[in-house]
Design a protein around this motif. Structure first.
Motif, PDB file in Angstrom:
ATOM      1  N   ASP A   1       0.802  -1.148   0.452  1.00 54.65           N
ATOM      2  CA  ASP A   1      -0.110   0.338   0.069  1.00 54.65           C
ATOM      3  C   ASP A   1       0.791   1.076  -0.397  1.00 54.65           C
ATOM      4  OD1 ASP A   1      -2.437  -1.611  -0.047  1.00 54.65           O
ATOM      5  OD2 ASP A   1      -2.500  -1.391   2.498  1.00 54.65           O
ATOM      6  N   TYR A   2       2.027   1.455   1.217  1.00 56.78           N
ATOM      7  CA  TYR A   2       2.931   2.848   1.384  1.00 56.78           C
ATOM      8  C   TYR A   2       3.349   2.883  -0.188  1.00 56.78           C
ATOM      9  CZ  TYR A   2       2.159   3.441   6.051  1.00 56.78           C
ATOM     10  OH  TYR A   2       1.261   3.763   6.815  1.00 56.78           O
ATOM     11  N   ALA A   3       3.756   1.478  -0.771  1.00 59.86           N
ATOM     12  CA  ALA A   3       5.042   1.937  -2.665  1.00 59.86           C
ATOM     13  C   ALA A   3       3.858   1.874  -3.194  1.00 59.86           C
ATOM     14  CB  ALA A   3       5.317   0.486  -2.334  1.00 59.86           C
ATOM     15  N   ASN A   4       2.680   1.855  -3.153  1.00 59.28           N
ATOM     16  CA  ASN A   4       1.533   2.506  -4.069  1.00 59.28           C
ATOM     17  C   ASN A   4       1.678   3.706  -4.691  1.00 59.28           C
ATOM     18  OD1 ASN A   4      -0.184   1.469  -6.541  1.00 59.28           O
ATOM     19  ND2 ASN A   4      -1.944   1.709  -5.053  1.00 59.28           N
ATOM     20  N   ALA A   5       1.406   4.038  -3.196  1.00 57.27           N
ATOM     21  CA  ALA A   5       0.851   5.783  -2.693  1.00 57.27           C
ATOM     22  C   ALA A   5       2.824   6.086  -2.415  1.00 57.27           C
ATOM     23  CB  ALA A   5       0.647   5.652  -1.257  1.00 57.27           C
ATOM     24  N   ALA A  41       0.667  16.169  -3.166  1.00 63.18           N
ATOM     25  CA  ALA A  41       1.366  15.151  -3.393  1.00 63.18           C
ATOM     26  C   ALA A  41       2.417  15.017  -2.834  1.00 63.18           C
ATOM     27  CB  ALA A  41       1.560  14.682  -5.308  1.00 63.18           C
ATOM     28  N   GLU A  42       3.307  15.874  -2.244  1.00 62.41           N
ATOM     29  CA  GLU A  42       4.461  16.559  -1.472  1.00 62.41           C
ATOM     30  C   GLU A  42       3.880  16.044  -0.617  1.00 62.41           C
ATOM     31  OE1 GLU A  42       5.641  20.384  -2.306  1.00 62.41           O
ATOM     32  OE2 GLU A  42       6.421  19.186  -3.395  1.00 62.41           O
ATOM     33  N   ALA A  43       2.563  15.430   0.181  1.00 64.67           N
ATOM     34  CA  ALA A  43       2.315  15.438   1.353  1.00 64.67           C
ATOM     35  C   ALA A  43       2.097  14.145   1.654  1.00 64.67           C
ATOM     36  CB  ALA A  43       1.568  16.123   2.124  1.00 64.67           C
ATOM     37  N   ASP A  44       1.646  13.395   0.925  1.00 64.27           N
ATOM     38  CA  ASP A  44       1.372  11.988   0.539  1.00 64.27           C
ATOM     39  C   ASP A  44       2.669  11.107   0.292  1.00 64.27           C
ATOM     40  OD1 ASP A  44      -1.528  11.989   0.384  1.00 64.27           O
ATOM     41  OD2 ASP A  44      -1.252  12.128  -1.717  1.00 64.27           O
ATOM     42  N   LEU A  45       3.660  11.732  -0.032  1.00 67.10           N
ATOM     43  CA  LEU A  45       5.088  10.461  -0.328  1.00 67.10           C
ATOM     44  C   LEU A  45       5.578  11.489   1.273  1.00 67.10           C
ATOM     45  CD1 LEU A  45       7.010   9.780  -2.469  1.00 67.10           C
ATOM     46  CD2 LEU A  45       7.902  11.896  -2.504  1.00 67.10           C
ATOM     47  N   ALA A  46       5.193  12.419   2.121  1.00 66.16           N
ATOM     48  CA  ALA A  46       6.441  12.526   2.906  1.00 66.16           C
ATOM     49  C   ALA A  46       5.885  11.949   4.379  1.00 66.16           C
ATOM     50  CB  ALA A  46       6.166  14.508   3.524  1.00 66.16           C
ATOM     51  N   GLU A  47       4.360  11.632   4.235  1.00 72.38           N
ATOM     52  CA  GLU A  47       3.907  10.753   5.092  1.00 72.38           C
ATOM     53  C   GLU A  47       4.029   8.950   4.685  1.00 72.38           C
ATOM     54  OE1 GLU A  47      -0.540   9.142   6.316  1.00 72.38           O
ATOM     55  OE2 GLU A  47      -0.309  11.056   5.064  1.00 72.38           O
ATOM     56  N   ALA A  48       3.840   8.526   3.274  1.00 68.34           N
ATOM     57  CA  ALA A  48       4.077   7.315   2.578  1.00 68.34           C
ATOM     58  C   ALA A  48       5.846   6.868   2.831  1.00 68.34           C
ATOM     59  CB  ALA A  48       3.832   7.443   0.878  1.00 68.34           C
ATOM     60  N   PRO A  82       8.025   7.186   4.455  1.00 68.22           N
ATOM     61  CA  PRO A  82       7.881   6.806   6.845  1.00 68.22           C
ATOM     62  C   PRO A  82       7.560   5.277   6.820  1.00 68.22           C
ATOM     63  CG  PRO A  82       7.944   9.017   6.683  1.00 68.22           C
ATOM     64  CD  PRO A  82       7.959   8.735   5.417  1.00 68.22           C
ATOM     65  N   GLY A  83       5.903   5.320   6.625  1.00 70.49           N
ATOM     66  CA  GLY A  83       5.665   4.314   6.163  1.00 70.49           C
ATOM     67  C   GLY A  83       5.650   3.203   6.070  1.00 70.49           C
ATOM     68  N   LEU A  84       6.442   3.258   4.620  1.00 75.17           N
ATOM     69  CA  LEU A  84       6.770   2.263   3.426  1.00 75.17           C
ATOM     70  C   LEU A  84       7.858   1.614   4.342  1.00 75.17           C
ATOM     71  CD1 LEU A  84       7.057   0.592   1.434  1.00 75.17           C
ATOM     72  CD2 LEU A  84       8.573   2.272   0.265  1.00 75.17           C
ATOM     73  N   GLU A  85       9.408   2.873   4.529  1.00 69.35           N
ATOM     74  CA  GLU A  85      10.443   2.434   5.738  1.00 69.35           C
ATOM     75  C   GLU A  85       9.960   1.608   6.875  1.00 69.35           C
ATOM     76  OE1 GLU A  85      12.245   6.059   6.029  1.00 69.35           O
ATOM     77  OE2 GLU A  85      12.855   6.316   4.199  1.00 69.35           O
ATOM     78  N   THR A  86       8.619   2.021   7.670  1.00 72.41           N
ATOM     79  CA  THR A  86       7.686   0.855   8.879  1.00 72.41           C
ATOM     80  C   THR A  86       7.745  -0.135   8.556  1.00 72.41           C
ATOM     81  OG1 THR A  86       8.251   3.200  10.020  1.00 72.41           O
ATOM     82  CG2 THR A  86       6.993   1.572  10.927  1.00 72.41           C
ATOM     83  N   ALA A  87       6.573  -0.220   7.625  1.00 73.92           N
ATOM     84  CA  ALA A  87       6.779  -1.720   7.163  1.00 73.92           C
ATOM     85  C   ALA A  87       7.428  -2.571   6.059  1.00 73.92           C
ATOM     86  CB  ALA A  87       5.407  -1.182   5.976  1.00 73.92           C
ATOM     87  N   GLN A  88       8.521  -1.927   5.696  1.00 74.54           N
ATOM     88  CA  GLN A  88       9.597  -2.548   5.697  1.00 74.54           C
ATOM     89  C   GLN A  88      10.086  -3.409   6.234  1.00 74.54           C
ATOM     90  OE1 GLN A  88      10.017  -3.694   2.115  1.00 74.54           O
ATOM     91  NE2 GLN A  88      11.321  -5.175   2.510  1.00 74.54           N
ATOM     92  N   ALA A  89      10.842  -2.460   7.321  1.00 71.85           N
ATOM     93  CA  ALA A  89      11.205  -2.902   8.336  1.00 71.85           C
ATOM     94  C   ALA A  89      10.430  -4.008   9.054  1.00 71.85           C
ATOM     95  CB  ALA A  89      11.629  -1.323   9.407  1.00 71.85           C
TER      96      ALA A  89
END
Length: 444
Positions: free
Chosen positions: A91-95, A162-169, A171-178
């Motif tokens: 989901d985060y990678a798609n965002a 898009a910048e706001a979504d990117l700023a949110e996604a 860190p979420g992607l990094e956390t989910a990947q971890a």
């Protein structure tokens, strides 16, 4: 967790359906030992198939097998958490991907609109100075400026979003990947720990079997009362072999009996296949694309072949409120009169199955000489003369109808099993008809 990518070959599927029941039938006829003993062969078999849950230790009544169960449950839990984390990563990678795509698209548009806007405003001022108020030139210039300003305003809003979504996604992607890496790592460690324990048990298993056999109580002979009770239970229970008649009809009965016994062992195959599917799906995260189709095809064939066995052993459901109390001769008379309905069904099944089987063998997807013969494109002599080993071994050669999923198993063998099932039903009907006729003539 490591993946488990395995697809059952077609030849292994069909050979397994033939060889496994034959071996099982042979083993079932062995003389059983009088005393209960643990078997090293069975212990190793359970170690291979169920060692990940410690079933080999539990088979030997060894409580250390209970230690495997929480580790196995932890693997399932870790895989479940990893699945949730994998969904979050997706989901985060798609965002992130959508936000970056929006930025790439809108930044160019905004820069173009910002660069064009001064010239458009200048053109508007020129038109207002040179043309009459409300003229076409002024309206077109105003429309161009308005479009550029709207494009600039909407583009900047999309870029900000898009910048706001990117700023949110991100860190979420990094956390989910971890999280995904952590749960996968923990599941992998637990899995390899179980494998190490299984390797140790593989070495210790002969000693464990000897110890378990040594702990068994001494065999005690049954008392006379127990022997008499067992003999009475055996006399009251009617075995399948008791349904086999005398004379030439007995040969037909035995065909039905052996066919039913043969396909009954397919249920054991289903246990192993679905066990493999569960482990593959929930432990290794690698669901199969063949297990479900292989089993429902197998059970369909089992249903067709076992029909004659059910007819032999009178296992079909029927309402016999009056029939049950009649004499054997009266039952035989009624069975003779109603056998016409049986033969209508069995004969229709046989003829229809033959048509289905020939059609399945002759569908255009088949490019083997057998399929060409079934379509009437070559004669029987040409088919036999052209036959070679390549027809069995070449993966590019197909015979007739195949399934539509990725496994692409041939379906024509199942259609021919329908023919076998219909033929067995007809033969069993002939046997029953002859036996009933014999009872009526002899006046039993």
């Amino acid at each position: 967790m490591p993946s488990l990518d395995f697809t059952l070959p077609h030849w292994a599927y069909w050979i397994g359906l033939i060889l496994f029941p034959l071996v099982a039938m042979a083993l079932s006829r062995r003389q059983r030992p009088r005393e209960r003993r643990y078997s090293p062969v069975l212990g190793y078999f359970i170690l291979i198939t169920g060692g990940i849950m410690g079933l080999h230790r539990l088979y030997l009544s060894n409580l250390w097998g209970l230690l495997y169960i929480p580790v196995f449950i932890f693997i399932l839990y870790a895989n479940s958490e990893a699945l949730t984390a994998r969904s979050g990563v997706s989901d985060y990678a798609n965002a992130v991907r959508m936000a970056e795509r929006t930025l790439d698209r809108e930044q160019g548009r905004v820069e173009t609109a910002r660069a064009d806007l001064p010239a458009l405003r200048e053109a508007l001022e020129t038109a207002q100075a040179e043309a009459d108020e409300g003229s076409f030139a002024i309206r077109r210039a105003e429309r161009d400026v308005e479009r550029a300003e709207t494009r600039l305003e909407e583009g900047e809003a999309r870029i900000a979003l898009a910048e706001a979504d990117l700023a949110e996604a991100k860190p979420g992607l990094e956390t989910a990947q971890a999280d995904l890496d952590r749960w996968n790592g923990m599941a992998r460690i637990a899995f390899f720990a179980i494998l190490a324990a299984m390797a140790v048990d593989a070495v210790l298993l002969p000693m464990l079997v000897r110890r378990a056999n040594a702990d068994l109580p001494e065999h005690e002979e049954m008392s006379e009362a127990e022997k008499a009770l067992k003999a009475l239970e055996s006399a009251e229970r009617k075995d399948d072999a008791d349904y086999v008649s005398r004379g030439w009809t007995g040969a037909l009965d035995r065909c039905s009996l052996y066919a039913g016994e043969f396909v009954s062992y397919w249920a054991v195959i289903a246990v192993f296949v679905y066990y493999f599917e569960v482990l593959s799906r929930y432990v290794f995260g690698s669901p199969t694309n063949w297990a479900h189709e292989a089993m429902y095809l197998m059970f369909g064939m089992q249903y067709l072949v076992s029909g004659a066995y059910a007819a032999l052993t009178e296992s079909h459901v029927r309402v016999d409120i009056f029939y049950a109390s009649w004499s054997p001769r009266r039952k035989a008379i009624v069975d003779l009169l109603t056998s016409v309905f049986y033969f209508i069904f069995a004969g229709t099944l046989l003829v229809t199955a033959w048509i289905f089987a020939m059609d399945a063998l002759a569908v255009p997807s088949g490019n083997g000489i057998l399929s060409s013969w079934a379509r009437g494109q070559i004669s029987t002599g040409e088919m036999l003369a052209s036959w070679d080993l390549r027809q069995w071994t070449d993966a590019n050669i197909r015979w007739g109808e195949i399934s539509f999923n990725e496994w692409e198993v041939p379906l024509w063998p199942m259609k021919w099993v329908m023919v076998i099932g219909g033929l067995l039903l007809v033969l069993q009907g002939i046997s029953k008809f002859a036996q009933d006729l014999r009872k009526v003539v002899q006046g039993v």
